[in-house]
Design an enzyme around this catalytic site. Structure first.
Site, PDB file in Angstrom:
ATOM      1  N   SER A 136       0.797  -1.319  -0.007  1.00  0.00           N
ATOM      2  CA  SER A 136       0.099   0.113   0.023  1.00  0.00           C
ATOM      3  C   SER A 136       0.689   1.188   0.122  1.00  0.00           C
ATOM      4  O   SER A 136       2.049   1.216   0.271  1.00  0.00           O
ATOM      5  CB  SER A 136      -0.986   0.099   1.265  1.00  0.00           C
ATOM      6  OG  SER A 136      -1.780  -1.121   1.368  1.00  0.00           O
TER       7      SER A 136
HETATM    8  N1  SAH Z   1       0.455  -5.375   4.262  1.00  0.00           N
HETATM    9  C1  SAH Z   1       1.083  -5.703   3.062  1.00  0.00           C
HETATM   10  C2  SAH Z   1       0.064  -5.692   1.909  1.00  0.00           C
HETATM   11  C3  SAH Z   1      -0.213  -6.722   1.007  1.00  0.00           C
HETATM   12  S1  SAH Z   1      -1.432  -6.586  -0.046  1.00  0.00           S
HETATM   13  C4  SAH Z   1       2.226  -5.259   2.999  1.00  0.00           C
HETATM   14  O1  SAH Z   1       2.906  -4.296   3.625  1.00  0.00           O
HETATM   15  O2  SAH Z   1       2.980  -5.556   1.867  1.00  0.00           O
HETATM   16  C5  SAH Z   1      -2.620  -7.490   0.617  1.00  0.00           C
HETATM   17  C6  SAH Z   1      -2.382  -9.355   1.042  1.00  0.00           C
HETATM   18  O3  SAH Z   1      -3.331  -9.569   1.559  1.00  0.00           O
HETATM   19  C7  SAH Z   1      -1.897  -9.932  -0.160  1.00  0.00           C
HETATM   20  O4  SAH Z   1      -0.512 -10.418  -0.083  1.00  0.00           O
HETATM   21  C8  SAH Z   1      -2.931 -10.804  -0.560  1.00  0.00           C
HETATM   22  O5  SAH Z   1      -2.266 -12.281  -0.666  1.00  0.00           O
HETATM   23  C9  SAH Z   1      -3.292 -11.167   1.075  1.00  0.00           C
HETATM   24  N2  SAH Z   1      -4.719 -11.789   1.369  1.00  0.00           N
HETATM   25  C10 SAH Z   1      -5.682 -11.566   0.704  1.00  0.00           C
HETATM   26  N3  SAH Z   1      -6.821 -12.392   1.314  1.00  0.00           N
HETATM   27  C11 SAH Z   1      -6.253 -12.969   2.438  1.00  0.00           C
HETATM   28  C12 SAH Z   1      -6.685 -13.736   3.486  1.00  0.00           C
HETATM   29  N4  SAH Z   1      -7.755 -14.358   3.495  1.00  0.00           N
HETATM   30  N5  SAH Z   1      -5.683 -14.257   4.210  1.00  0.00           N
HETATM   31  C13 SAH Z   1      -4.469 -13.840   4.391  1.00  0.00           C
HETATM   32  N6  SAH Z   1      -3.857 -12.914   3.658  1.00  0.00           N
HETATM   33  C14 SAH Z   1      -4.769 -12.531   2.255  1.00  0.00           C
END
Ligand code: SAH
Length: 293
Positions: A136
């Protein structure tokens, strides 16, 4: 069951009683929130409510963040200088919590992204992290984490107890969160990203952060009750498991789709009389998916 216990050394967690009850913060401590919030009796009731329209002052335009052309930079000092500039930009935005900005001033965002993108590490960008996912923008990270910090206005420095992140991704936000709470759990459903986050975080030696592989829609019950739950992925509704695993006085911040097809930031507070939900500004997060990959 795909979740597994963290591999970190066993740690003594505070008893659930240490997390509750806490006083409900005063509205003045919570600058983003709507004054018309209302307590409701239960999860089913609160989630069936239509989301309220957003006050225009809560919607942040991209144009507010002029991106500086940092160019390619290699040295640690130029990365630090870029990080300082990012922190100053965040400081100028109303409602950002100082502890969050301080944490973001410390955590090396450039260490979590592909080396080809390092020149953009501290600009106001979301960046690809592989597997079709993105890290993000700094303002979004700061915004979501400020919202959980302001739920604990009486504890200016650190949130007492444990917090949960759903969607570890590259591990950046989890690293920032490790500065804000006693204990952090972060769960990721894509194994490759879970492993990447582990690699990214290893050199930082973050002892209060537990990385988990599994479907975060089920939360992580063994780590609860949580003082706060933050989702980095947007679903159609807040999963009941998150509400169940939230401690009294705790807060969930999660992007969630509205009936109209928009995605907004939803804040849910667990208060003695039930749950209180607020819909904030429009956001654009990757989808919350069930199962693992
Ligand atoms: N906080 C992260 C942002 C990652 S984007 C950072 O700092 O990089 C959001 C993430 O949520 C993705 O990696 C995706 O795979 C994950 N995601 C989506 N659905 C999910 C679920 N049900 N459980 C765990 N992770 C999930």
């Amino acid at each position: 069951m795909t979740q597994k216990k963290p591999r970190f050394p066993a740690q003594v967690l505070p008893p659930p009683s240490a997390l509750s009850p806490r006083p409900v913060p005063r509205p003045a401590d919570r600058p983003f929130e709507r004054s018309g919030e209302r307590p409701v009796g239960g999860a089913a009731a609160v989630f069936s409510q239509a989301l309220a329209p957003l006050p225009t002052h809560m919607v942040r335009g991209q144009s507010a963040f002029a991106t500086s052309n940092l160019g390619e930079f290699a040295s640690a000092s130029s990365q630090q200088a870029a990080r300082e500039r990012m922190a100053r930009r965040l400081m100028a935005i109303e409602g950002m919590h100082p502890a969050v900005i301080e944490a973001m001033r410390i955590v090396p965002r450039h260490a979590f992204i592909d080396s080809a993108l390092i020149g953009q590490a501290y600009e106001e960008n979301s960046l690809p992290i592989g597997y079709g996912q993105t890290i993000s923008k700094p303002t979004i990270v700061a915004r979501m984490l400020s919202l959980i910090m302001y739920a604990y206005a009486d504890h200016a420095g650190r949130i007492p107890g444990r917090i949960l992140e759903v969607g570890t991704g590259c591990g950046y936000q989890a690293a920032v969160m490790s500065h804000l709470a006693t204990e952090v759990y972060s769960i990721e459903r894509v194994r490759g990203l879970h492993e990447r986050a582990r690699d990214n975080l290893r050199p930082l030696r973050v002892s209060n952060l537990h990385l988990l592989f599994g479907d975060g829609m089920a939360g992580f019950a063994s780590g609860g009750p949580y003082s706060a739950i933050v989702s980095a992925a947007g679903g159609d509704a807040i999963p009941q498991a998150w509400v169940d695993q939230l401690g009294m006085g705790g807060r969930i911040v999660a992007p969630t789709s509205t009936d109209g097809g928009r995605q907004v930031l939803i804040v849910v507070d667990k208060i003695p009389s039930g749950l209180r939900q607020q819909a904030l500004e429009t956001v654009h997060f990757v989808p919350l998916k069930s199962g693992v990959a």
